[in-house]
Write a protein that holds these residues in place. Sequence first.
Motif, PDB file in Angstrom:
ATOM      1  N   GLY A 145       3.801  -1.941  17.393  1.00 62.98           N
ATOM      2  CA  GLY A 145       4.411  -1.110  16.283  1.00 62.98           C
ATOM      3  C   GLY A 145       3.816  -0.771  15.159  1.00 62.98           C
ATOM      4  O   GLY A 145       3.694   0.347  14.457  1.00 62.98           O
ATOM      5  N   VAL A 146       3.302  -1.814  14.443  1.00 61.16           N
ATOM      6  CA  VAL A 146       2.950  -1.942  13.109  1.00 61.16           C
ATOM      7  C   VAL A 146       1.643  -2.319  13.074  1.00 61.16           C
ATOM      8  O   VAL A 146       1.246  -3.891  13.719  1.00 61.16           O
ATOM      9  CB  VAL A 146       3.815  -2.675  11.908  1.00 61.16           C
ATOM     10  N   LEU A 147       0.455  -1.963  12.582  1.00 57.11           N
ATOM     11  CA  LEU A 147      -0.808  -2.599  12.337  1.00 57.11           C
ATOM     12  C   LEU A 147      -0.985  -3.147  10.873  1.00 57.11           C
ATOM     13  O   LEU A 147      -0.600  -2.155   9.972  1.00 57.11           O
ATOM     14  CB  LEU A 147      -1.897  -1.535  12.705  1.00 57.11           C
ATOM     15  N   VAL A 148      -1.266  -4.436  10.556  1.00 54.50           N
ATOM     16  CA  VAL A 148      -1.306  -4.701   9.329  1.00 54.50           C
ATOM     17  C   VAL A 148      -2.783  -5.452   9.017  1.00 54.50           C
ATOM     18  O   VAL A 148      -3.294  -6.396   9.685  1.00 54.50           O
ATOM     19  CB  VAL A 148      -0.205  -5.870   9.116  1.00 54.50           C
ATOM     20  N   PHE A 149      -3.353  -5.117   7.932  1.00 55.18           N
ATOM     21  CA  PHE A 149      -4.413  -5.871   7.276  1.00 55.18           C
ATOM     22  C   PHE A 149      -4.303  -6.017   5.829  1.00 55.18           C
ATOM     23  O   PHE A 149      -4.200  -4.824   5.035  1.00 55.18           O
ATOM     24  CB  PHE A 149      -5.902  -4.943   7.803  1.00 55.18           C
ATOM     25  N   GLY A 150      -4.126  -7.129   5.420  1.00 60.54           N
ATOM     26  CA  GLY A 150      -4.233  -7.451   4.102  1.00 60.54           C
ATOM     27  C   GLY A 150      -2.979  -6.687   3.467  1.00 60.54           C
ATOM     28  O   GLY A 150      -1.733  -6.947   4.208  1.00 60.54           O
ATOM     29  N   ASP A 151      -3.025  -5.947   2.448  1.00 63.25           N
ATOM     30  CA  ASP A 151      -1.666  -5.276   1.758  1.00 63.25           C
ATOM     31  C   ASP A 151      -1.800  -3.824   2.402  1.00 63.25           C
ATOM     32  O   ASP A 151      -0.699  -2.929   1.956  1.00 63.25           O
ATOM     33  CB  ASP A 151      -1.901  -5.170   0.445  1.00 63.25           C
ATOM     34  N   LEU A 152      -2.226  -3.593   3.577  1.00 60.76           N
ATOM     35  CA  LEU A 152      -2.126  -2.018   4.270  1.00 60.76           C
ATOM     36  C   LEU A 152      -1.547  -2.380   5.606  1.00 60.76           C
ATOM     37  O   LEU A 152      -1.705  -3.175   6.256  1.00 60.76           O
ATOM     38  CB  LEU A 152      -3.546  -1.454   4.606  1.00 60.76           C
ATOM     39  N   ALA A 153      -0.306  -1.593   5.470  1.00 61.70           N
ATOM     40  CA  ALA A 153       0.335  -1.816   6.986  1.00 61.70           C
ATOM     41  C   ALA A 153       0.476  -0.180   7.267  1.00 61.70           C
ATOM     42  O   ALA A 153       0.918   0.748   6.613  1.00 61.70           O
ATOM     43  CB  ALA A 153       1.707  -2.107   6.723  1.00 61.70           C
ATOM     44  N   LEU A 154       0.271   0.082   8.722  1.00 61.78           N
ATOM     45  CA  LEU A 154       0.459   1.435   9.356  1.00 61.78           C
ATOM     46  C   LEU A 154       1.652   1.192  10.398  1.00 61.78           C
ATOM     47  O   LEU A 154       1.495   0.390  11.376  1.00 61.78           O
ATOM     48  CB  LEU A 154      -0.808   1.804   9.989  1.00 61.78           C
ATOM     49  N   ASP A 155       2.635   1.879  10.157  1.00 63.47           N
ATOM     50  CA  ASP A 155       3.928   1.778  11.254  1.00 63.47           C
ATOM     51  C   ASP A 155       3.804   3.077  12.036  1.00 63.47           C
ATOM     52  O   ASP A 155       4.013   4.158  11.603  1.00 63.47           O
ATOM     53  CB  ASP A 155       5.156   1.999  10.351  1.00 63.47           C
ATOM     54  N   ARG A 156       3.533   2.799  13.244  1.00 62.43           N
ATOM     55  CA  ARG A 156       3.472   3.856  14.294  1.00 62.43           C
ATOM     56  C   ARG A 156       4.523   4.630  14.780  1.00 62.43           C
ATOM     57  O   ARG A 156       4.461   5.727  14.946  1.00 62.43           O
ATOM     58  CB  ARG A 156       2.761   3.248  15.389  1.00 62.43           C
ATOM     59  N   PHE A 175      -3.719  10.140   9.669  1.00 55.48           N
ATOM     60  CA  PHE A 175      -2.723   9.104  10.160  1.00 55.48           C
ATOM     61  C   PHE A 175      -3.627   8.719  11.238  1.00 55.48           C
ATOM     62  O   PHE A 175      -3.760   7.595  11.557  1.00 55.48           O
ATOM     63  CB  PHE A 175      -1.487   9.556  10.295  1.00 55.48           C
ATOM     64  N   ARG A 176      -3.980   9.779  12.373  1.00 54.73           N
ATOM     65  CA  ARG A 176      -4.479   9.346  13.674  1.00 54.73           C
ATOM     66  C   ARG A 176      -5.935   8.819  13.452  1.00 54.73           C
ATOM     67  O   ARG A 176      -6.200   8.018  14.256  1.00 54.73           O
ATOM     68  CB  ARG A 176      -4.775  10.683  14.319  1.00 54.73           C
ATOM     69  N   LEU A 177      -6.537   9.301  12.514  1.00 50.38           N
ATOM     70  CA  LEU A 177      -7.708   8.649  12.121  1.00 50.38           C
ATOM     71  C   LEU A 177      -7.824   7.135  11.863  1.00 50.38           C
ATOM     72  O   LEU A 177      -8.476   6.378  12.408  1.00 50.38           O
ATOM     73  CB  LEU A 177      -8.556   9.470  11.061  1.00 50.38           C
ATOM     74  N   LEU A 178      -6.761   6.873  10.668  1.00 57.31           N
ATOM     75  CA  LEU A 178      -6.640   5.446  10.453  1.00 57.31           C
ATOM     76  C   LEU A 178      -6.145   4.625  11.615  1.00 57.31           C
ATOM     77  O   LEU A 178      -6.706   3.532  11.746  1.00 57.31           O
ATOM     78  CB  LEU A 178      -5.567   5.505   9.188  1.00 57.31           C
ATOM     79  N   GLU A 179      -5.342   5.291  12.238  1.00 56.43           N
ATOM     80  CA  GLU A 179      -4.702   4.406  13.502  1.00 56.43           C
ATOM     81  C   GLU A 179      -5.947   4.049  14.559  1.00 56.43           C
ATOM     82  O   GLU A 179      -6.231   2.810  14.658  1.00 56.43           O
ATOM     83  CB  GLU A 179      -3.734   5.186  14.365  1.00 56.43           C
ATOM     84  N   HIS A 180      -6.617   5.129  14.757  1.00 56.03           N
ATOM     85  CA  HIS A 180      -7.654   4.746  15.844  1.00 56.03           C
ATOM     86  C   HIS A 180      -8.879   3.837  15.064  1.00 56.03           C
ATOM     87  O   HIS A 180      -9.205   2.990  16.051  1.00 56.03           O
ATOM     88  CB  HIS A 180      -8.471   6.284  15.758  1.00 56.03           C
ATOM     89  N   LEU A 181      -8.970   3.850  13.750  1.00 55.48           N
ATOM     90  CA  LEU A 181      -9.985   2.767  13.429  1.00 55.48           C
ATOM     91  C   LEU A 181      -9.489   1.392  13.285  1.00 55.48           C
ATOM     92  O   LEU A 181     -10.091   0.589  13.474  1.00 55.48           O
ATOM     93  CB  LEU A 181     -10.393   3.502  11.889  1.00 55.48           C
ATOM     94  N   MET A 182      -8.148   1.421  12.900  1.00 52.51           N
ATOM     95  CA  MET A 182      -7.535   0.276  12.792  1.00 52.51           C
ATOM     96  C   MET A 182      -7.305  -0.608  14.133  1.00 52.51           C
ATOM     97  O   MET A 182      -7.121  -1.751  13.957  1.00 52.51           O
ATOM     98  CB  MET A 182      -6.151   0.170  12.039  1.00 52.51           C
ATOM     99  N   VAL A 183      -7.078   0.159  15.203  1.00 49.93           N
ATOM    100  CA  VAL A 183      -6.794  -0.560  16.450  1.00 49.93           C
ATOM    101  C   VAL A 183      -8.098  -1.306  16.830  1.00 49.93           C
ATOM    102  O   VAL A 183      -7.899  -2.609  17.471  1.00 49.93           O
ATOM    103  CB  VAL A 183      -6.727   0.607  17.402  1.00 49.93           C
TER     104      VAL A 183
END
Length: 248
Positions: A145-156, A175-183
């Motif tokens: 549900g949540v992607l976390v790197f350092g102080d950055l968190a994306l809540d899907r 948002f979709r761009l960031l999610e796709h890259l963070m995965v």
Amino acid sequence: MNENRSALTRAVAASPAARILVVEDEAALSMLLSYNLEAEGFTVDRVERGDEAEIRLSETIPDLVILDWMLPGVSGLEICRRLRARETTRSLPVIILTARGEESERVRGLAIGADDYVVKPFSVPELMARVHALLRRARPDRASGVLVFGDLALDRQNWRVRRGGRDIHMGPTEFRLLEHLMVKPGRVFSRGQLLDSVWGLSAEIDERTVDVHIGRLRKALSNASEQDPIRTVRGAGYAFDETFGRIV
């Protein structure tokens, strides 16, 4: 306000949850499947012939294939066999659709490498449930549900991005761009690949559009004193910096 929130939620649900290739020569059934899959938030590509499916699969590997057994050109069973023979598609989830309900035929389909076997006529809600179940098993990274790197968190689930304790406001495309890259941190995606995955294969837009949205994403994510999590690879594309947030 609620209408805007609902629209944003739908946009996120359609973000890279999965890309599904439907290979079915019955036009009415193909349209029915596409309609229901898109309603579930998936991106859908459709082809009607086995040889067309082979070409499409050589160009882009989807997250799941729904494959009719009897197809013109190349049979669905042969396509499944070839997918299992290739390293790049060996674990690609495949659901075979067929009018053949005999036990021996089901065994044959599963033995050739299909992950699931659905006999026509079938329940659409049941098929959707099987699609979701296969994708959860095949891509557990997308279940997070949540992607976390350092102080950055994306809540899907809640369409929310936070950095350093503050909310980051961005549009659904960013948002979709960031999610796709963070995965897949560290993986470099070309502009064409990002267009296919974030906007969809049918989108008639220029690759420079990717640059514009990456620029907006960077502006939203970082102020002047913060590390940029997006890495530009000259001549290749963009990646989420896999070293982002690490303590050196």
